[in-house]
Design a protein around this motif. Structure first.
Motif, PDB file in Angstrom:
ATOM      1  N   ALA A  47       8.876  -7.025  -8.040  1.00 37.91           N
ATOM      2  CA  ALA A  47       9.510  -5.742  -8.344  1.00 37.91           C
ATOM      3  C   ALA A  47      10.138  -5.187  -7.069  1.00 37.91           C
ATOM      4  CB  ALA A  47       8.490  -4.761  -8.901  1.00 37.91           C
ATOM      5  N   LEU A  48      11.405  -4.841  -7.146  1.00 34.21           N
ATOM      6  CA  LEU A  48      12.117  -4.243  -6.020  1.00 34.21           C
ATOM      7  C   LEU A  48      12.162  -2.734  -6.126  1.00 34.21           C
ATOM      8  CD1 LEU A  48      15.202  -6.640  -5.988  1.00 34.21           C
ATOM      9  CD2 LEU A  48      13.143  -6.819  -4.578  1.00 34.21           C
ATOM     10  N   ASP A  49      12.335  -2.255  -7.349  1.00 34.21           N
ATOM     11  CA  ASP A  49      12.555  -0.826  -7.595  1.00 34.21           C
ATOM     12  C   ASP A  49      11.923  -0.450  -8.916  1.00 34.21           C
ATOM     13  OD1 ASP A  49      13.656   1.812  -7.747  1.00 34.21           O
ATOM     14  OD2 ASP A  49      15.395   1.034  -8.821  1.00 34.21           O
ATOM     15  N   VAL A  50      11.181   0.648  -8.918  1.00 30.59           N
ATOM     16  CA  VAL A  50      10.684   1.254 -10.153  1.00 30.59           C
ATOM     17  C   VAL A  50      11.383   2.606 -10.288  1.00 30.59           C
ATOM     18  CG1 VAL A  50       8.696   2.190 -11.378  1.00 30.59           C
ATOM     19  CG2 VAL A  50       8.455   0.089 -10.036  1.00 30.59           C
ATOM     20  N   THR A 110       0.828  -1.213   0.000  1.00 25.96           N
ATOM     21  CA  THR A 110       0.000   0.000   0.000  1.00 25.96           C
ATOM     22  C   THR A 110       0.856   1.255   0.000  1.00 25.96           C
ATOM     23  OG1 THR A 110      -0.115  -0.009   2.425  1.00 25.96           O
ATOM     24  CG2 THR A 110      -1.875  -1.157   1.224  1.00 25.96           C
ATOM     25  N   GLU A 111       2.161   1.104   0.287  1.00 25.90           N
ATOM     26  CA  GLU A 111       3.049   2.256   0.380  1.00 25.90           C
ATOM     27  C   GLU A 111       4.460   1.837  -0.025  1.00 25.90           C
ATOM     28  OE1 GLU A 111       2.839   5.571   3.650  1.00 25.90           O
ATOM     29  OE2 GLU A 111       4.300   4.079   4.314  1.00 25.90           O
ATOM     30  N   VAL A 112       5.182   2.732  -0.679  1.00 25.91           N
ATOM     31  CA  VAL A 112       6.575   2.482  -1.062  1.00 25.91           C
ATOM     32  C   VAL A 112       7.437   3.662  -0.629  1.00 25.91           C
ATOM     33  CG1 VAL A 112       6.149   0.954  -3.019  1.00 25.91           C
ATOM     34  CG2 VAL A 112       6.096   3.434  -3.355  1.00 25.91           C
ATOM     35  N   ALA A 113       8.748   3.410  -0.514  1.00 27.54           N
ATOM     36  CA  ALA A 113       9.693   4.481  -0.222  1.00 27.54           C
ATOM     37  C   ALA A 113      10.054   5.191  -1.526  1.00 27.54           C
ATOM     38  CB  ALA A 113      10.948   3.916   0.429  1.00 27.54           C
ATOM     39  N   THR A 114      10.235   6.507  -1.458  1.00 26.72           N
ATOM     40  CA  THR A 114      10.508   7.287  -2.658  1.00 26.72           C
ATOM     41  C   THR A 114      11.785   8.101  -2.491  1.00 26.72           C
ATOM     42  OG1 THR A 114       9.208   9.182  -1.882  1.00 26.72           O
ATOM     43  CG2 THR A 114       8.045   7.495  -3.138  1.00 26.72           C
ATOM     44  N   TYR A 115      12.498   8.263  -3.618  1.00 32.34           N
ATOM     45  CA  TYR A 115      13.713   9.064  -3.654  1.00 32.34           C
ATOM     46  C   TYR A 115      13.712   9.872  -4.946  1.00 32.34           C
ATOM     47  CZ  TYR A 115      15.064   5.580  -0.180  1.00 32.34           C
ATOM     48  OH  TYR A 115      15.086   4.758   0.915  1.00 32.34           O
ATOM     49  N   HIS A 116      14.046  11.146  -4.831  1.00 28.58           N
ATOM     50  CA  HIS A 116      14.105  12.024  -6.011  1.00 28.58           C
ATOM     51  C   HIS A 116      15.493  12.636  -6.061  1.00 28.58           C
ATOM     52  CE1 HIS A 116      12.373  15.707  -8.369  1.00 28.58           C
ATOM     53  NE2 HIS A 116      13.055  14.887  -9.133  1.00 28.58           N
ATOM     54  N   ALA A 170      14.202  -0.012   1.964  1.00 24.65           N
ATOM     55  CA  ALA A 170      14.530   1.372   2.313  1.00 24.65           C
ATOM     56  C   ALA A 170      15.168   1.472   3.693  1.00 24.65           C
ATOM     57  CB  ALA A 170      13.270   2.232   2.258  1.00 24.65           C
ATOM     58  N   ASP A 171      14.788   0.589   4.588  1.00 25.99           N
ATOM     59  CA  ASP A 171      15.361   0.600   5.936  1.00 25.99           C
ATOM     60  C   ASP A 171      16.860   0.328   5.916  1.00 25.99           C
ATOM     61  OD1 ASP A 171      12.842   1.085   6.939  1.00 25.99           O
ATOM     62  OD2 ASP A 171      12.418  -1.022   7.381  1.00 25.99           O
ATOM     63  N   HIS A 228      13.261   9.558 -10.240  1.00 25.84           N
ATOM     64  CA  HIS A 228      12.408   9.147  -9.134  1.00 25.84           C
ATOM     65  C   HIS A 228      12.538   7.637  -8.983  1.00 25.84           C
ATOM     66  CE1 HIS A 228      10.346  13.015 -10.025  1.00 25.84           C
ATOM     67  NE2 HIS A 228      10.070  12.995  -8.745  1.00 25.84           N
ATOM     68  N   ASN A 229      12.841   7.174  -7.783  1.00 27.98           N
ATOM     69  CA  ASN A 229      12.883   5.752  -7.488  1.00 27.98           C
ATOM     70  C   ASN A 229      11.810   5.409  -6.463  1.00 27.98           C
ATOM     71  OD1 ASN A 229      15.930   6.359  -8.217  1.00 27.98           O
ATOM     72  ND2 ASN A 229      15.604   4.173  -8.555  1.00 27.98           N
ATOM     73  N   TYR A 230      11.142   4.279  -6.684  1.00 27.38           N
ATOM     74  CA  TYR A 230      10.117   3.778  -5.765  1.00 27.38           C
ATOM     75  C   TYR A 230      10.534   2.356  -5.388  1.00 27.38           C
ATOM     76  CZ  TYR A 230       7.660   7.574  -8.115  1.00 27.38           C
ATOM     77  OH  TYR A 230       7.329   8.790  -8.658  1.00 27.38           O
ATOM     78  N   ILE A 231      10.867   2.130  -4.115  1.00 24.34           N
ATOM     79  CA  ILE A 231      11.361   0.816  -3.703  1.00 24.34           C
ATOM     80  C   ILE A 231      10.545   0.265  -2.539  1.00 24.34           C
ATOM     81  CG2 ILE A 231      13.678   1.527  -4.428  1.00 24.34           C
ATOM     82  CD1 ILE A 231      14.501   1.414  -1.484  1.00 24.34           C
ATOM     83  N   ARG A 232      10.684  -1.028  -2.321  1.00 21.09           N
ATOM     84  CA  ARG A 232       9.950  -1.702  -1.257  1.00 21.09           C
ATOM     85  C   ARG A 232      10.402  -1.171   0.105  1.00 21.09           C
ATOM     86  NH1 ARG A 232       7.348  -5.957  -3.702  1.00 21.09           N
ATOM     87  NH2 ARG A 232       6.711  -6.744  -1.656  1.00 21.09           N
ATOM     88  N   PRO A 233       9.479  -0.940   1.039  1.00 22.50           N
ATOM     89  CA  PRO A 233       9.832  -0.342   2.339  1.00 22.50           C
ATOM     90  C   PRO A 233      10.878  -1.119   3.112  1.00 22.50           C
ATOM     91  CG  PRO A 233       7.450  -0.344   2.024  1.00 22.50           C
ATOM     92  CD  PRO A 233       8.031  -1.153   0.905  1.00 22.50           C
ATOM     93  N   GLU A 234      10.862  -2.446   3.048  1.00 22.84           N
ATOM     94  CA  GLU A 234      11.833  -3.227   3.812  1.00 22.84           C
ATOM     95  C   GLU A 234      13.254  -3.025   3.290  1.00 22.84           C
ATOM     96  OE1 GLU A 234      10.037  -6.210   0.801  1.00 22.84           O
ATOM     97  OE2 GLU A 234       9.423  -4.455   1.959  1.00 22.84           O
TER      98      GLU A 234
END
Length: 249
Positions: free
Chosen positions: A227-230, A130-136, A160-161, A152-158
């Motif tokens: 998918a790990l990263d978009v 329902t939520e992903v980590a984002t980096y710009h 991102a930690d 822009h990267n969207y990765i799995r929350p686990e």
């Protein structure tokens, strides 16, 4: 113009004029309203509208005709195909090392990071989240300081930690995930297509609004097919090209 009216653009003299005109006209055709006229202005009218020669305009129209977006009839004129749709983008497949090399070699500034809800196209890649980590991030040429692309990267929350933000200013996300976080990457699917710079991209890359831009989408998968990263990256069209080498063996 009494017929279909294309958008205006500021032409970049570093890129082929026919290409820029064809992409602008293509965007206008695909973004037209359902009740917009199907007949295009004459070659002379279009050339005057864009400020190019009739020969350049003719080359741009041929590109659109080859793509099936328009048809040209002697004495009758040029018409938009009513069923014209955006074609499938070119898909490039390569090794992980090739992707890392393509993304490396630039100064990188982390503009923002946080979280984002999984919605729209992201839901296709992260159906279990329902939520992903984002980096710009904004990348610039090491020598000139000129901005070249923003990502822009969207990765799995686990994952991102376990990502150190300092690493993202030195290396591509692919390298961080593989070599620092330690995930096993099975494949990366690349999609590259031509587009026009929106206001945010034009501002960040310091190019005129609606300049030709290369839009890259890279989906990184693990061995289970998740998918790990978009990654969504906008490259300056005057600074990048993508080459595909096909092995005939």
């Amino acid at each position: 113009m009494t017929a279909f009216a294309p958008d205006s653009i500021v032409l970049n003299r570093k890129l082929p004029l026919w290409y820029q005109v064809s992409q602008s006209l293509r965007a206008s055709i695909l973004g037209r309203t359902p009740d917009a006229p199907l007949r295009l202005p004459t070659e002379e009218q279009l050339a005057g509208h864009y400020g190019v020669s009739v020969l350049t305009m003719r080359q741009a129209l041929k590109e659109l005709e080859d793509e099936g977006l328009i048809t040209r009839h002697r004495r009758r004129g040029t018409f938009i195909e009513p069923s014209a749709r955006r074609g499938s983008p070119v898909r490039l497949l390569g090794s992980v090392d090739a992707i890392v090399a393509q993304q490396s070699g630039m100064s990188t500034h982390l503009l923002a990071h946080g979280t984002s809800p999984v919605s729209g196209e992201l839901a296709e890649h992260f159906p279990d989240l329902t939520e992903v980590a984002t980096y710009h991030r904004l990348r610039s040429d090491d020598e000139t300081g000129e901005p070249t692309n923003h990502a822009h990267n969207y990765i799995r929350p686990e994952l991102a930690d376990r990502v150190d933000l300092d690493d993202l200013t030195r290396w591509p996300m692919t390298k961080v995930l593989r070599d620092v976080v330690g995930v096993r990457i099975s494949r990366i699917t690349d999609t590259v297509e031509a587009t026009l710079a929106d206001p945010e991209t034009a501002r960040l890359l310091e190019v005129p609004l609606l300049s030709p831009i290369l839009h890259y989408t890279g989906i990184t998968y693990d061995e289970d097919g998740r998918a790990l990263d978009v990654a969504r990256i906008h490259y300056r069209g005057d600074r990048f090209s993508f080459t595909v080498t096909l092995d005939a063996t």
